[in-house]
Design an enzyme around this catalytic site. Structure first.
Site, PDB file in Angstrom:
ATOM      1  N   ALA A  29       0.803  -1.234   0.000  1.00  0.00           N
ATOM      2  CA  ALA A  29       0.000   0.000   0.000  1.00  0.00           C
ATOM      3  C   ALA A  29       0.833   1.279   0.000  1.00  0.00           C
ATOM      4  O   ALA A  29       0.267   2.372   0.076  1.00  0.00           O
ATOM      5  CB  ALA A  29      -0.990   0.047   1.164  1.00  0.00           C
ATOM      6  N   ALA A  30       2.152   1.171  -0.114  1.00  0.00           N
ATOM      7  CA  ALA A  30       2.963   2.393  -0.149  1.00  0.00           C
ATOM      8  C   ALA A  30       2.620   3.239  -1.369  1.00  0.00           C
ATOM      9  O   ALA A  30       2.411   4.455  -1.265  1.00  0.00           O
ATOM     10  CB  ALA A  30       4.448   2.033  -0.161  1.00  0.00           C
ATOM     11  N   GLY A  31       2.565   2.596  -2.543  1.00  0.00           N
ATOM     12  CA  GLY A  31       2.217   3.330  -3.754  1.00  0.00           C
ATOM     13  C   GLY A  31       0.798   3.857  -3.725  1.00  0.00           C
ATOM     14  O   GLY A  31       0.524   4.966  -4.202  1.00  0.00           O
ATOM     15  N   ASP A  32      -0.126   3.082  -3.158  1.00  0.00           N
ATOM     16  CA  ASP A  32      -1.517   3.525  -3.064  1.00  0.00           C
ATOM     17  C   ASP A  32      -1.656   4.714  -2.118  1.00  0.00           C
ATOM     18  O   ASP A  32      -2.431   5.642  -2.376  1.00  0.00           O
ATOM     19  CB  ASP A  32      -2.406   2.379  -2.583  1.00  0.00           C
ATOM     20  CG  ASP A  32      -2.430   1.222  -3.560  1.00  0.00           C
ATOM     21  OD1 ASP A  32      -2.275   1.465  -4.768  1.00  0.00           O
ATOM     22  OD2 ASP A  32      -2.606   0.075  -3.112  1.00  0.00           O
TER      23      ASP A  32
END
Length: 310
Positions: free
Chosen positions: A251-254
């Site tokens: 979820a880092a990119g999200d």
């Protein structure tokens, strides 16, 4: 004024398998732990936007099952409007299986389920929610034709469109790219789409030129722990990431995309500041386990930016 964001995207029940390393082909290996949590690129991006203070609506689908109830509860708990989330019979809620290694890196397997049962009619039925938004965000975990219809509705109503082309695919329809105001791939996704490996400044600039040829004028490439490259109508450059010890990069990119959607001026005039803010949000996410549980809120990001470590 509160930013209004509509997210068209996926809702997945994440099963997280904690392992020391990826097994070799044919190898049997014990897991350290296993857990389940709400996730999906769409859900993660919507929750990130909502936690940053944006008024957020969701267009998607779940099955009529326990995982679907979990996903709807997660949206509601984060004040994400789920009016346009369909509850479909005879198909299960989307799922993801995350192989989480001890160093924080992950490998993800996805089963689309109800996400792939979304239709063009669902986008049309959500036209009011799309037209009323400042920003529409979409990924590739729902059918392409649904995203195209949603982007058509958005542009007919002057809504800024952000496309996260993940999972990446070649041959994205030109008509979709021409309706995209800002595309945000990571370095791997950019290479799949353009055929140009992201290795240095020159290759990122070459990617930007290729995306412009494909029809998108504004690009941000997220490059993991290094930071993010941007090329927009206002200029190009690189914004470094914040150095932290990663526990789980899920979820880092999200988090980056949802946060950026909430912070970016629609004329892109503050792109550097918005990227830095979004990088900081992502740096908090990777320090905690799971997808939704690790996404920070607005106050946490502000405090982190104000701290001496920044």
């Amino acid at each position: 004024m509160t930013r209004k964001i509509t997210v068209l995207g996926s809702l997945n029940a994440d099963t997280i398998l904690h392992i020391s390393r990826l097994p070799k082909q044919g190898e049997t290996m014990a897991m350290n732990n296993a857990s389940t949590a709400p996730g999906g690129k769409g859900a993660n991006q919507a929750v990130a936007a909502a936690r940053m203070g944006a008024q957020t609506k969701f267009v998607g689908a779940v099955g009529q099952d326990q995982n679907g109830e979990m996903m709807l509860a997660a949206l509601q708990a984060n004040v994400v409007d789920s009016t346009h989330v369909q509850k479909l019979a005879n198909i299960g809620t989307g799922s993801a299986y995350i192989l989480l290694e001890e160093d924080g890196n992950n490998t993800i397997l996805i089963h689309g389920g109800a996400n792939q049962a979304l239709t063009v009619s669902d986008a049309q039925n959500a036209s009011e929610a799309i037209a009323a938004a400042d920003v529409l965000v979409a990924q590739f975990e729902t059918p392409l034709e649904v995203t195209l219809k949603a982007f058509e509705i958005a542009k007919q109503n002057g809504v800024f469109t952000i496309l996260n082309p993940a999972p990446a695919k070649q041959g994205i329809p030109t008509e979709l790219l021409e309706l995209t105001d800002l595309i945000i791939p990571n370095e791997t996704e950019a290479e799949i789409i353009t055929g140009i490996a992201v290795s240095d400044d020159a290759s990122m600039e070459e990617n930007a030129r290729k995306f412009r040829e494909l029809g998108v004028q504004n690009l941000i490439i997220t490059v993991g722990a290094r930071g993010a490259y941007y090329s927009t109508i206002n200029g190009a450059g690189f914004v470094p990431a914040f150095k932290v010890d990663a526990v789980d990069t899920t979820a880092a990119g999200d988090t980056f995309i949802g946060t950026l959607a909430s912070q970016l001026e629609l004329d892109l005039s503050n792109v550097i500041e918005a990227i830095r803010f979004s990088n900081r949000a992502s740096s908090i996410t990777v320090q905690g386990p799971g997808a939704l549980p690790s996404i920070p809120n607005l106050e946490q990001v502000k405090q982190a930016l104000a701290s001496k470590e920044s």
